[in-house]
Motif scaffolding. Structure first.
Motif, PDB file in Angstrom:
ATOM      1  N   THR A  28       0.823  -1.197   0.000  1.00  0.00           N
ATOM      2  CA  THR A  28       0.000   0.000   0.000  1.00  0.00           C
ATOM      3  C   THR A  28       0.859   1.249   0.000  1.00  0.00           C
ATOM      4  OG1 THR A  28      -0.017   0.136   2.377  1.00  0.00           O
ATOM      5  CG2 THR A  28      -1.736  -1.166   1.350  1.00  0.00           C
ATOM      6  N   THR A  29       2.159   1.057  -0.003  1.00  0.00           N
ATOM      7  CA  THR A  29       3.030   2.208   0.209  1.00  0.00           C
ATOM      8  C   THR A  29       3.363   2.962  -1.068  1.00  0.00           C
ATOM      9  OG1 THR A  29       4.837   0.656   0.195  1.00  0.00           O
ATOM     10  CG2 THR A  29       4.112   1.450   2.343  1.00  0.00           C
ATOM     11  N   GLN A  30       3.217   2.294  -2.202  1.00  0.00           N
ATOM     12  CA  GLN A  30       3.623   2.999  -3.412  1.00  0.00           C
ATOM     13  C   GLN A  30       2.686   4.171  -3.686  1.00  0.00           C
ATOM     14  OE1 GLN A  30       2.214  -0.053  -3.247  1.00  0.00           O
ATOM     15  NE2 GLN A  30       1.963  -0.865  -5.297  1.00  0.00           N
ATOM     16  N   LYS A  31       3.228   5.263  -4.139  1.00  0.00           N
ATOM     17  CA  LYS A  31       2.443   6.478  -4.305  1.00  0.00           C
ATOM     18  C   LYS A  31       1.827   6.578  -5.693  1.00  0.00           C
ATOM     19  CE  LYS A  31       3.102   8.333  -0.278  1.00  0.00           C
ATOM     20  NZ  LYS A  31       2.063   7.800   0.600  1.00  0.00           N
ATOM     21  N   SER A  32       2.481   5.934  -6.655  1.00  0.00           N
ATOM     22  CA  SER A  32       2.020   6.142  -8.023  1.00  0.00           C
ATOM     23  C   SER A  32       0.864   5.222  -8.371  1.00  0.00           C
ATOM     24  CB  SER A  32       3.183   5.901  -9.001  1.00  0.00           C
ATOM     25  OG  SER A  32       3.656   4.591  -8.794  1.00  0.00           O
ATOM     26  N   ASN A  33      -0.063   5.745  -9.183  1.00  0.00           N
ATOM     27  CA  ASN A  33      -1.172   4.972  -9.732  1.00  0.00           C
ATOM     28  C   ASN A  33      -2.118   4.409  -8.669  1.00  0.00           C
ATOM     29  OD1 ASN A  33      -0.129   5.390 -12.276  1.00  0.00           O
ATOM     30  ND2 ASN A  33       1.173   3.565 -12.110  1.00  0.00           N
ATOM     31  N   VAL A  34      -2.034   4.899  -7.453  1.00  0.00           N
ATOM     32  CA  VAL A  34      -2.942   4.419  -6.424  1.00  0.00           C
ATOM     33  C   VAL A  34      -3.775   5.591  -5.935  1.00  0.00           C
ATOM     34  CG1 VAL A  34      -3.129   3.383  -4.146  1.00  0.00           C
ATOM     35  CG2 VAL A  34      -1.353   2.603  -5.710  1.00  0.00           C
ATOM     36  N   GLU A  35      -5.063   5.378  -5.978  1.00  0.00           N
ATOM     37  CA  GLU A  35      -5.948   6.424  -5.479  1.00  0.00           C
ATOM     38  C   GLU A  35      -6.066   6.302  -3.973  1.00  0.00           C
ATOM     39  OE1 GLU A  35      -9.985   6.981  -6.997  1.00  0.00           O
ATOM     40  OE2 GLU A  35      -9.133   6.170  -8.875  1.00  0.00           O
ATOM     41  N   THR A  36      -5.857   7.382  -3.282  1.00  0.00           N
ATOM     42  CA  THR A  36      -6.035   7.387  -1.836  1.00  0.00           C
ATOM     43  C   THR A  36      -7.451   7.833  -1.535  1.00  0.00           C
ATOM     44  OG1 THR A  36      -3.729   7.876  -1.500  1.00  0.00           O
ATOM     45  CG2 THR A  36      -5.202   8.374   0.320  1.00  0.00           C
ATOM     46  N   LEU A  52     -11.239  13.037   2.379  1.00  0.00           N
ATOM     47  CA  LEU A  52     -11.879  11.983   1.600  1.00  0.00           C
ATOM     48  C   LEU A  52     -11.743  12.352   0.131  1.00  0.00           C
ATOM     49  CD1 LEU A  52     -13.870   9.451   1.774  1.00  0.00           C
ATOM     50  CD2 LEU A  52     -15.694  11.129   1.391  1.00  0.00           C
ATOM     51  N   GLU A  53     -11.384  11.359  -0.667  1.00  0.00           N
ATOM     52  CA  GLU A  53     -11.273  11.621  -2.098  1.00  0.00           C
ATOM     53  C   GLU A  53     -12.669  11.621  -2.721  1.00  0.00           C
ATOM     54  OE1 GLU A  53     -11.329  10.724  -6.210  1.00  0.00           O
ATOM     55  OE2 GLU A  53     -11.569   9.067  -4.822  1.00  0.00           O
ATOM     56  N   VAL A  54     -13.041  12.765  -3.296  1.00  0.00           N
ATOM     57  CA  VAL A  54     -14.341  12.883  -3.971  1.00  0.00           C
ATOM     58  C   VAL A  54     -14.057  13.369  -5.389  1.00  0.00           C
ATOM     59  CG1 VAL A  54     -16.598  14.009  -3.981  1.00  0.00           C
ATOM     60  CG2 VAL A  54     -15.478  13.494  -1.791  1.00  0.00           C
ATOM     61  N   ASN A  55     -14.381  12.565  -6.368  1.00  0.00           N
ATOM     62  CA  ASN A  55     -14.131  12.918  -7.780  1.00  0.00           C
ATOM     63  C   ASN A  55     -12.701  13.419  -8.023  1.00  0.00           C
ATOM     64  OD1 ASN A  55     -16.731  12.197  -8.393  1.00  0.00           O
ATOM     65  ND2 ASN A  55     -17.517  14.275  -8.035  1.00  0.00           N
ATOM     66  N   PHE A  56     -11.753  12.628  -7.532  1.00  0.00           N
ATOM     67  CA  PHE A  56     -10.317  12.892  -7.733  1.00  0.00           C
ATOM     68  C   PHE A  56      -9.810  14.115  -6.981  1.00  0.00           C
ATOM     69  CE2 PHE A  56     -12.089  10.944 -11.584  1.00  0.00           C
ATOM     70  CZ  PHE A  56     -11.502   9.693 -11.462  1.00  0.00           C
ATOM     71  N   ARG A  57     -10.613  14.643  -6.048  1.00  0.00           N
ATOM     72  CA  ARG A  57     -10.127  15.760  -5.238  1.00  0.00           C
ATOM     73  C   ARG A  57     -10.233  15.372  -3.769  1.00  0.00           C
ATOM     74  NH1 ARG A  57     -13.090  19.538  -8.584  1.00  0.00           N
ATOM     75  NH2 ARG A  57     -11.647  20.423 -10.100  1.00  0.00           N
ATOM     76  N   GLN A  58      -9.252  15.838  -2.988  1.00  0.00           N
ATOM     77  CA  GLN A  58      -9.305  15.582  -1.555  1.00  0.00           C
ATOM     78  C   GLN A  58     -10.224  16.619  -0.915  1.00  0.00           C
ATOM     79  OE1 GLN A  58      -7.859  12.898  -0.099  1.00  0.00           O
ATOM     80  NE2 GLN A  58      -7.253  12.272  -2.163  1.00  0.00           N
ATOM     81  N   LYS A  59     -11.252  16.133  -0.216  1.00  0.00           N
ATOM     82  CA  LYS A  59     -12.215  17.031   0.435  1.00  0.00           C
ATOM     83  C   LYS A  59     -12.126  16.855   1.944  1.00  0.00           C
ATOM     84  CE  LYS A  59     -14.499  19.027  -2.974  1.00  0.00           C
ATOM     85  NZ  LYS A  59     -15.629  18.476  -3.712  1.00  0.00           N
ATOM     86  N   ASN A  60     -12.328  17.966   2.656  1.00  0.00           N
ATOM     87  CA  ASN A  60     -12.296  17.925   4.111  1.00  0.00           C
ATOM     88  C   ASN A  60     -13.556  17.225   4.632  1.00  0.00           C
ATOM     89  OD1 ASN A  60     -12.266  18.343   6.840  1.00  0.00           O
ATOM     90  ND2 ASN A  60     -11.793  20.547   6.729  1.00  0.00           N
ATOM     91  N   LEU A  61     -13.374  15.994   5.098  1.00  0.00           N
ATOM     92  CA  LEU A  61     -14.521  15.191   5.554  1.00  0.00           C
ATOM     93  C   LEU A  61     -15.160  15.802   6.792  1.00  0.00           C
ATOM     94  CD1 LEU A  61     -15.991  12.398   4.983  1.00  0.00           C
ATOM     95  CD2 LEU A  61     -14.627  11.527   6.866  1.00  0.00           C
ATOM     96  N   LEU A  62     -14.314  16.397   7.651  1.00  0.00           N
ATOM     97  CA  LEU A  62     -14.808  16.876   8.946  1.00  0.00           C
ATOM     98  C   LEU A  62     -15.781  18.046   8.809  1.00  0.00           C
ATOM     99  CD1 LEU A  62     -11.461  16.631  10.933  1.00  0.00           C
ATOM    100  CD2 LEU A  62     -13.366  14.998  10.882  1.00  0.00           C
ATOM    101  N   GLU A  63     -15.710  18.733   7.663  1.00  0.00           N
ATOM    102  CA  GLU A  63     -16.626  19.864   7.464  1.00  0.00           C
ATOM    103  C   GLU A  63     -18.001  19.419   6.975  1.00  0.00           C
ATOM    104  OE1 GLU A  63     -14.845  22.504   4.698  1.00  0.00           O
ATOM    105  OE2 GLU A  63     -13.791  23.665   6.230  1.00  0.00           O
ATOM    106  N   MET A  64     -18.097  18.159   6.596  1.00  0.00           N
ATOM    107  CA  MET A  64     -19.359  17.710   5.976  1.00  0.00           C
ATOM    108  C   MET A  64     -20.371  17.259   7.038  1.00  0.00           C
ATOM    109  SD  MET A  64     -18.134  15.328   2.834  1.00  0.00           S
ATOM    110  CE  MET A  64     -16.680  15.723   1.879  1.00  0.00           C
ATOM    111  N   LEU A  65     -21.661  17.515   6.742  1.00  0.00           N
ATOM    112  CA  LEU A  65     -22.742  16.965   7.567  1.00  0.00           C
ATOM    113  C   LEU A  65     -22.764  15.450   7.388  1.00  0.00           C
ATOM    114  CD1 LEU A  65     -25.598  19.464   6.609  1.00  0.00           C
ATOM    115  CD2 LEU A  65     -24.387  19.345   8.798  1.00  0.00           C
ATOM    116  N   PRO A  66     -23.311  14.733   8.358  1.00  0.00           N
ATOM    117  CA  PRO A  66     -23.367  13.263   8.225  1.00  0.00           C
ATOM    118  C   PRO A  66     -23.985  12.824   6.899  1.00  0.00           C
ATOM    119  CG  PRO A  66     -24.144  13.938  10.393  1.00  0.00           C
ATOM    120  CD  PRO A  66     -23.890  15.200   9.620  1.00  0.00           C
TER     121      PRO A  66
END
Lengths: 281, 473
Positions: free
Chosen positions: A5-13, A77-91
């Motif tokens: 899981t450590t490789q950075k390339s070609n892996v979506e986080t 959280l990855e949303v549509n290839f962008r990292q989004k701040n999960l903590l700001e979201m409502l449940p």
């Protein structure tokens, strides 16, 4: 299924947790004390730990439970290839963006049928994704397919949500919801606790069938038993709100044989800084 | 006009000005006695126990206008069409506009024998007569005997149940003093009425005061379903239910009494829906049950500025069974008031009650549930449950169970719960993507449905669902 899981390339986080600190809301009781974790697409991570280590709290925080307050750190959280701040979201927004929590204690909702509930949830997610909503008849067919896929009885549809369900039925119902909502990140909070052998197999088979290279599973468990059915890519040990050790599935077997005490002692004597999910193993 | 005339004074003017009609002596006597009692006692105030939570001050400012003889003609064409659409095509519809019976809209298609446009009978199972005709025609004796029987039954109510101060009976007396509009329904012995009987009351939207008196005789071993609906003018214009309170000058006031006599082994399903949004409604149901009679009532009090329903069941025969269920929803500053009284007078009878309330904003609801078990009423089973969901910290419920048990071999239980929405249930729904408002609506809907689903009546359900969807929005 990839093991590294450590490789950075070609892996979506999918999920990135950094230095998370959290406490019980309206109190000083600190539960999560600097937690780091990275979960990539296609992976299954198991989070194990003794009672009171903060496992369930961590899962609830990810779902946005109002009983807990994050005091420091970030969760993306990855949303549509962008990292989004999960903590700001409502449940509800977390759910619409693909976070799913399978509850340790699923809640009973008298008077609301399972079909009505699932359709409401499904259509909210459709709406969010700009897809057409389903009418009751269409959804009924869709639901029956999911039940068949999971090997579950159609009786689940008409009953009120979790009301008078046995422990095993409640857990199966969580997996049914997971199948209907097809989340990006499924968090299973001690889904194995209190399950008989048959229910454990149904639940595990369900999760395995729902695994794809695009989603990820975070498996919170006290015991190694469920990991015989759902093979994890990574295993993390949570203790006092920190991940003190990470490894592959052999770590779970080690815990089964020697218990948590040996790991905790090792951690305390080395007085090491908390290990992070993506760096050790 | 320099000073405001009180409600009672303004009614008095109308009484004096009412055109003289040929009325039998007994009726003239009954009405003038009722008027004397009402005007002597005056309106109840919040100092009177049964009106402790319900102020009638709103009534004081009302200028009384009665509906003209044919209120139906004042409806717009659109409203009239909407009203036609609203009727149950499978039911026997009896339509009232602003309290007045509209023959033109009543009936049930070709299955009904219409005798001169005034009377209806359906397969001889039920006979229906316009009250204003019945009072002055050959049926006057029947009407008189029903009224007397109800009066006699009520006079036997024990003191803790009877309305003790004279003011507490004023509204009932007013109803009798102005009694004219309504229907007499006679369900034949050993007959099952094949279609529901719908008493559909609608408002034209004009400010009027209406008095309605319905009389129902359920013959021995008969079976019937009667639904009484009181719908606001919003239902006719097709517009969404209005939330705001109208000015006092446009208030509609409706006094309605339904008295029911159930012969041995008769069965009656009686649903009552009130959605008179923003208006004042004072309703009463009085029912006497002979041996083996089964009465099942559902009282849906949804949205009124003041909506009161007094329901009194007097059980005079062994083996009789009473179910009274109710649902109240209130918002804004509405006050909805339900008073139930069940008098178990003889051995081996049963009653059960489930009343639920959902309150928003600064609304207030009252549930006063009285059960009386007389000394002779051994082996009585009586259950009463009230459950309230408060959606706002400013809403208030006054739940007042009152059990007076004189017999020693009985099974009686009561309970009252008041709660807010369950936060675990809310989070569970939200964590599946359902937004807060929708999750709230789903939980409220489920809470309410336990009561209204028991009606098992598609026509009524659609009205209820429509009203509730506006409320939960």
């Amino acid at each position: 299924m990839q093991n590294q899981t450590t490789q950075k390339s070609n892996v979506e986080t999918i999920l990135t947790v950094k230095g998370l600190m959290a406490k019980v809301a309206d109190s000083d009781k600190q539960i999560i004390r600097g937690l780091d974790l990275t979960v990539n697409a296609g992976e299954v991570h198991a989070i194990m730990g003794p009672n009171g280590s903060g496992k369930s709290t961590f899962s609830k925080i990810l779902a946005g439970h109002p009983d807990y307050e994050v005091t420091d750190g970030t969760v993306e959280l990855e949303v549509n290839f962008r990292q989004k701040n999960l903590l700001e979201m409502l449940p509800e927004d977390r759910a619409r963006n693909g976070v799913f929590l399978a509850y340790q204690y699923p809640v009973e909702i008298p008077g609301v049928s399972n079909a009505e509930f699932l359709r409401a949830a499904f259509n909210e997610i459709c709406k969010h994704q700009g897809a057409d909503e389903m009418d009751p008849l269409e959804f009924d067919d869709f639901l029956k397919l999911k039940l068949k896929f999971l090997g579950m009885s159609e009786a689940f549809i008409t009953r009120a949500v979790n009301v008078d369900f046995s422990g095993g039925e409640k857990k199966r119902n969580e997996i049914l919801q997971m199948a209907v909502l097809s989340p990006r990140l499924a968090i299973l909070d001690e889904t194995d606790s209190g399950l008989d052998v048959d229910s454990l197999r149904v639940v595990s088979d369900g999760v395995n069938k729902l695994r794809t290279k695009n989603n990820a599973v975070l498996l919170i468990t006290h015991y190694q038993r469920i990991l015989n059915h759902i093979i994890p890519d990574r295993v993390h040990v949570l203790y006092k709100g920190q991940i003190i050790k990470s490894g592959d599935k052999s770590l779970a077997i080690q815990i089964e044989e020697h218990g948590y005490d040996a790991l905790i002692k090792e951690y305390q004597t080395s007085n090491a800084t908390p290990a992070s999910g993506s760096l050790h193993g | 006009m320099t000073t405001a005339v009180s409600f009672l004074e303004s009614l008095k003017i109308h009484r004096v000005e009412m055109p003289p009609v040929a009325a039998p002596v007994w009726l003239q006597t009954l009405q003038s006695e009722a008027w004397e009692k009402a005007s002597e006692a005056g309106l109840p105030t919040t100092r009177h126990e049964s009106y402790r939570y319900t102020s009638l001050r709103a009534l004081a400012g009302i200028t009384v206008t009665f509906a003209p003889p044919s209120p139906w003609e004042f409806l717009s064409e659109e409203a009239a069409n909407r009203l036609r659409e609203l009727l149950d095509p499978a039911g026997l519809n009896l339509v009232f506009v602003d309290g007045a019976f509209v023959h033109e809209l009543s009936g049930a298609g070709h299955e009904v024998d219409q005798n001169g446009g005034k009377n209806w009978s359906l397969y001889d199972a039920v006979h229906i007569e316009d009250l204003s005709e019945a009072l002055r025609g050959p049926s006057a004796e029947v009407v008189q005997s029903i009224l007397q029987d109800i009066d006699t039954a009520r006079s036997k109510l024990p003191t803790p149940l009877a309305q003790v101060a004279p003011q507490e009976s004023t509204l009932a007396h007013l109803g009798k003093a102005f009694m004219n509009d309504g229907v007499v329904i006679h369900i034949s012995e050993n007959c099952a009425v094949p279609t529901p009987i719908r008493l559909v009351h609608v408002e034209s939207g004009r400010a009027t005061v209406a008095f309605t008196q319905h009389l129902i005789l359920a013959g021995a071993a008969s079976t019937a379903r009667i639904s009484e609906t009181y719908l606001s003018s919003g239902h006719l214009s097709g517009t969404a239910v209005t939330q705001q309170l109208p000015d006092d000058t446009t208030l509609r006031t409706h006094f309605s009494d339904t008295s029911i006599i159930m012969a041995p082994n008769s069965t009656l399903r009686h649903d009552r829906l009130l959605t008179s949004n923003g208006n004042l409604h004072f309703g009463a149901t009085n029912v006497t049950l002979a041996a083996g009679a089964k009465y099942h009532a559902l009282s849906l009090n949804l949205n009124s500025r003041i909506g009161r329903h007094d329901i009194t069941a007097m059980i005079d025969g062994e083996g009789a069974d009473v179910t009274l269920d109710g649902l109240t929803t209130a918002q804004g500053e509405q006050v909805l008031d339900t008073h139930s009284s069940i008098d178990h007078r003889v051995p081996n009878t049963t009653s059960r009650q489930l009343y639920k309330s959902i309150l928003k904003d600064k609304s207030r609801a009252v549930f006063s549930g009285k059960i009386f078990v007389r000394r002779d009423a051994q082996k009585t089973t009586a259950h009463q449950q009230s459950k309230t969901l408060l959606l706002s910290s400013e809403a208030e419920i006054d739940a007042k169970p009152q059990l007076e048990i004189e017999a020693d071999d009985v099974r009686c239980a009561h309970g009252a719960t008041v709660a807010q929405l369950n936060q675990d249930e809310m989070f569970y729904l939200r964590s599946r993507g359902i937004p807060r408002a929708k999750a709230e609506a789903m939980l409220c809907d489920a809470f309410a449905a336990e009561v209204w689903r028991s009606a098992d009546d598609v026509w009524l359900e659609s009205l209820v669902k429509n009203e509730l969807s506006g409320f939960f929005k």
